[in-house]
Design a protein around this motif. Structure first.
Motif, PDB file in Angstrom:
ATOM      1  N   SER A  81     -42.645  35.001 -38.603  1.00  0.00           N
ATOM      2  CA  SER A  81     -44.022  35.599 -37.954  1.00  0.00           C
ATOM      3  C   SER A  81     -44.895  36.258 -38.825  1.00  0.00           C
ATOM      4  CB  SER A  81     -43.389  36.625 -36.840  1.00  0.00           C
ATOM      5  OG  SER A  81     -44.352  37.107 -36.128  1.00  0.00           O
ATOM      6  N   GLY A  82     -44.396  36.794 -39.795  1.00  0.00           N
ATOM      7  CA  GLY A  82     -45.210  37.477 -40.796  1.00  0.00           C
ATOM      8  C   GLY A  82     -46.023  36.527 -41.601  1.00  0.00           C
ATOM      9  N   ALA A  83     -45.309  35.588 -42.113  1.00  0.00           N
ATOM     10  CA  ALA A  83     -45.758  34.506 -42.565  1.00  0.00           C
ATOM     11  C   ALA A  83     -47.074  33.592 -41.938  1.00  0.00           C
ATOM     12  CB  ALA A  83     -44.781  33.288 -43.389  1.00  0.00           C
ATOM     13  N   TYR A  84     -46.656  33.403 -40.714  1.00  0.00           N
ATOM     14  CA  TYR A  84     -47.692  32.706 -39.752  1.00  0.00           C
ATOM     15  C   TYR A  84     -48.880  33.542 -39.542  1.00  0.00           C
ATOM     16  CZ  TYR A  84     -49.870  30.767 -35.701  1.00  0.00           C
ATOM     17  OH  TYR A  84     -50.558  30.011 -35.212  1.00  0.00           O
ATOM     18  N   SER A  85     -48.808  34.913 -39.504  1.00  0.00           N
ATOM     19  CA  SER A  85     -49.772  35.768 -39.173  1.00  0.00           C
ATOM     20  C   SER A  85     -50.770  35.998 -40.502  1.00  0.00           C
ATOM     21  CB  SER A  85     -49.406  37.282 -38.845  1.00  0.00           C
ATOM     22  OG  SER A  85     -48.633  37.229 -37.577  1.00  0.00           O
ATOM     23  N   ALA A  86     -49.968  35.888 -41.686  1.00  0.00           N
ATOM     24  CA  ALA A  86     -50.633  35.895 -42.954  1.00  0.00           C
ATOM     25  C   ALA A  86     -51.858  34.706 -43.238  1.00  0.00           C
ATOM     26  CB  ALA A  86     -49.848  36.178 -44.173  1.00  0.00           C
ATOM     27  N   CYS A  87     -51.278  33.801 -42.579  1.00  0.00           N
ATOM     28  CA  CYS A  87     -52.003  32.287 -43.030  1.00  0.00           C
ATOM     29  C   CYS A  87     -52.884  31.880 -41.840  1.00  0.00           C
ATOM     30  CB  CYS A  87     -51.578  31.213 -43.378  1.00  0.00           C
ATOM     31  SG  CYS A  87     -50.188  30.427 -42.014  1.00  0.00           S
ATOM     32  N   GLU A  88     -52.541  32.465 -40.559  1.00  0.00           N
ATOM     33  CA  GLU A  88     -53.253  32.112 -39.034  1.00  0.00           C
ATOM     34  C   GLU A  88     -54.834  31.942 -39.532  1.00  0.00           C
ATOM     35  OE1 GLU A  88     -53.053  32.768 -34.384  1.00  0.00           O
ATOM     36  OE2 GLU A  88     -52.533  34.171 -35.893  1.00  0.00           O
ATOM     37  N   GLY A  89     -55.376  32.639 -40.014  1.00  0.00           N
ATOM     38  CA  GLY A  89     -56.939  32.403 -40.137  1.00  0.00           C
ATOM     39  C   GLY A  89     -57.507  31.158 -40.879  1.00  0.00           C
ATOM     40  N   ARG A  90     -56.691  30.791 -41.771  1.00  0.00           N
ATOM     41  CA  ARG A  90     -56.869  29.670 -42.571  1.00  0.00           C
ATOM     42  C   ARG A  90     -56.434  28.409 -42.165  1.00  0.00           C
ATOM     43  NH1 ARG A  90     -54.994  33.578 -46.760  1.00  0.00           N
ATOM     44  NH2 ARG A  90     -52.900  32.906 -46.449  1.00  0.00           N
ATOM     45  N   LEU A  91     -55.684  28.311 -41.020  1.00  0.00           N
ATOM     46  CA  LEU A  91     -55.141  27.166 -40.334  1.00  0.00           C
ATOM     47  C   LEU A  91     -56.160  26.054 -39.696  1.00  0.00           C
ATOM     48  CD1 LEU A  91     -51.953  28.157 -38.846  1.00  0.00           C
ATOM     49  CD2 LEU A  91     -52.162  26.753 -40.886  1.00  0.00           C
ATOM     50  N   SER A  92     -56.174  24.729 -39.846  1.00  0.00           N
ATOM     51  CA  SER A  92     -57.152  23.978 -39.229  1.00  0.00           C
ATOM     52  C   SER A  92     -56.494  23.469 -37.952  1.00  0.00           C
ATOM     53  CB  SER A  92     -57.539  23.065 -40.290  1.00  0.00           C
ATOM     54  OG  SER A  92     -57.983  23.437 -41.246  1.00  0.00           O
ATOM     55  N   VAL A  93     -55.492  23.853 -37.585  1.00  0.00           N
ATOM     56  CA  VAL A  93     -54.912  23.229 -36.310  1.00  0.00           C
ATOM     57  C   VAL A  93     -55.433  23.812 -34.968  1.00  0.00           C
ATOM     58  CG1 VAL A  93     -52.528  23.174 -37.332  1.00  0.00           C
ATOM     59  CG2 VAL A  93     -53.150  25.042 -36.031  1.00  0.00           C
ATOM     60  N   THR A  94     -55.325  23.004 -33.779  1.00  0.00           N
ATOM     61  CA  THR A  94     -56.024  23.418 -32.627  1.00  0.00           C
ATOM     62  C   THR A  94     -55.374  24.626 -32.200  1.00  0.00           C
ATOM     63  OG1 THR A  94     -54.407  22.044 -31.307  1.00  0.00           O
ATOM     64  CG2 THR A  94     -56.295  20.575 -32.197  1.00  0.00           C
ATOM     65  N   ASP A  95     -56.204  25.043 -31.005  1.00  0.00           N
ATOM     66  CA  ASP A  95     -55.724  26.183 -30.456  1.00  0.00           C
ATOM     67  C   ASP A  95     -54.175  25.943 -29.628  1.00  0.00           C
ATOM     68  OD1 ASP A  95     -57.785  27.642 -31.061  1.00  0.00           O
ATOM     69  OD2 ASP A  95     -58.979  27.169 -29.242  1.00  0.00           O
TER      70      ASP A  95
END
Length: 161
Positions: A81-95
């Motif tokens: 969860s922490g790793a995903y939160s740390a990179c969520e803004g840089r992801l190019s995936v759909t909503d």
């Protein structure tokens, strides 16, 4: 002289836009495929070895997830969860994929082996469908954007002449 410069600028802008869009779609597909392979890897780790995240996260490699910072953050914190939160803004995936990944990372690690396997299987199936949609849609979107950019460039050229 100004017309030629205008035509060149319009053509260059169309080319740059279509290339950037194609690069974005390539990143999107790489990240979707990367998370799918992560889920598949996790299923194998839970099913066969039952190792904690701190041990298996060192063994998993994916260039797209490395680039966005997910895997380095996961190795550092050993918290999905922490790793995903740390990179969520840089992801190019759909909503839709963001919601799936967010739900998965926040709910993983709170149950027994069988519950975790069911959870990983469910999200692996959902991400598999998302990856299949991505594989199907990305070439179509790229062709569409290239066609629209070329058409807009030709229309602008005609107007400038």
């Amino acid at each position: 002289m100004y017309r030629i410069a205008g035509i060149a600028a319009v053509a260059l802008a169309a080319l740059i836009f279509s290339r950037e869009f194609s690069a974005y779609q390539k990143r999107r597909m790489g990240e979707t495929e990367g998370f799918l392979s992560l889920l598949t890897f996790m299923r194998g780790e839970i099913n066969c070895h039952l190792r904690p995240v701190s041990e298996w996260c060192r063994d998993f490699r994916d260039p797209a997830l490395e680039r966005v910072g997910f895997l380095p953050a996961l190795r550092e914190s050993c918290d999905l969860s922490g790793a995903y939160s740390a990179c969520e803004g840089r992801l190019s995936v759909t909503d839709t994929e963001r919601k799936l990944l967010s739900a998965f990372t926040s709910s993983f690690g709170h149950g027994y082996r069988e519950d975790e396997l069911k959870l990983v299987d469910y999200y692996c199936g959902e991400m598999g469908r998302a990856a299949a949609r991505c594989r199907r849609d990305v070439p179509r979107y790229n062709r569409l954007v290239r066609t629209l950019c070329a058409s807009a460039a030709v229309a602008a050229v005609i107007l400038l002449l």
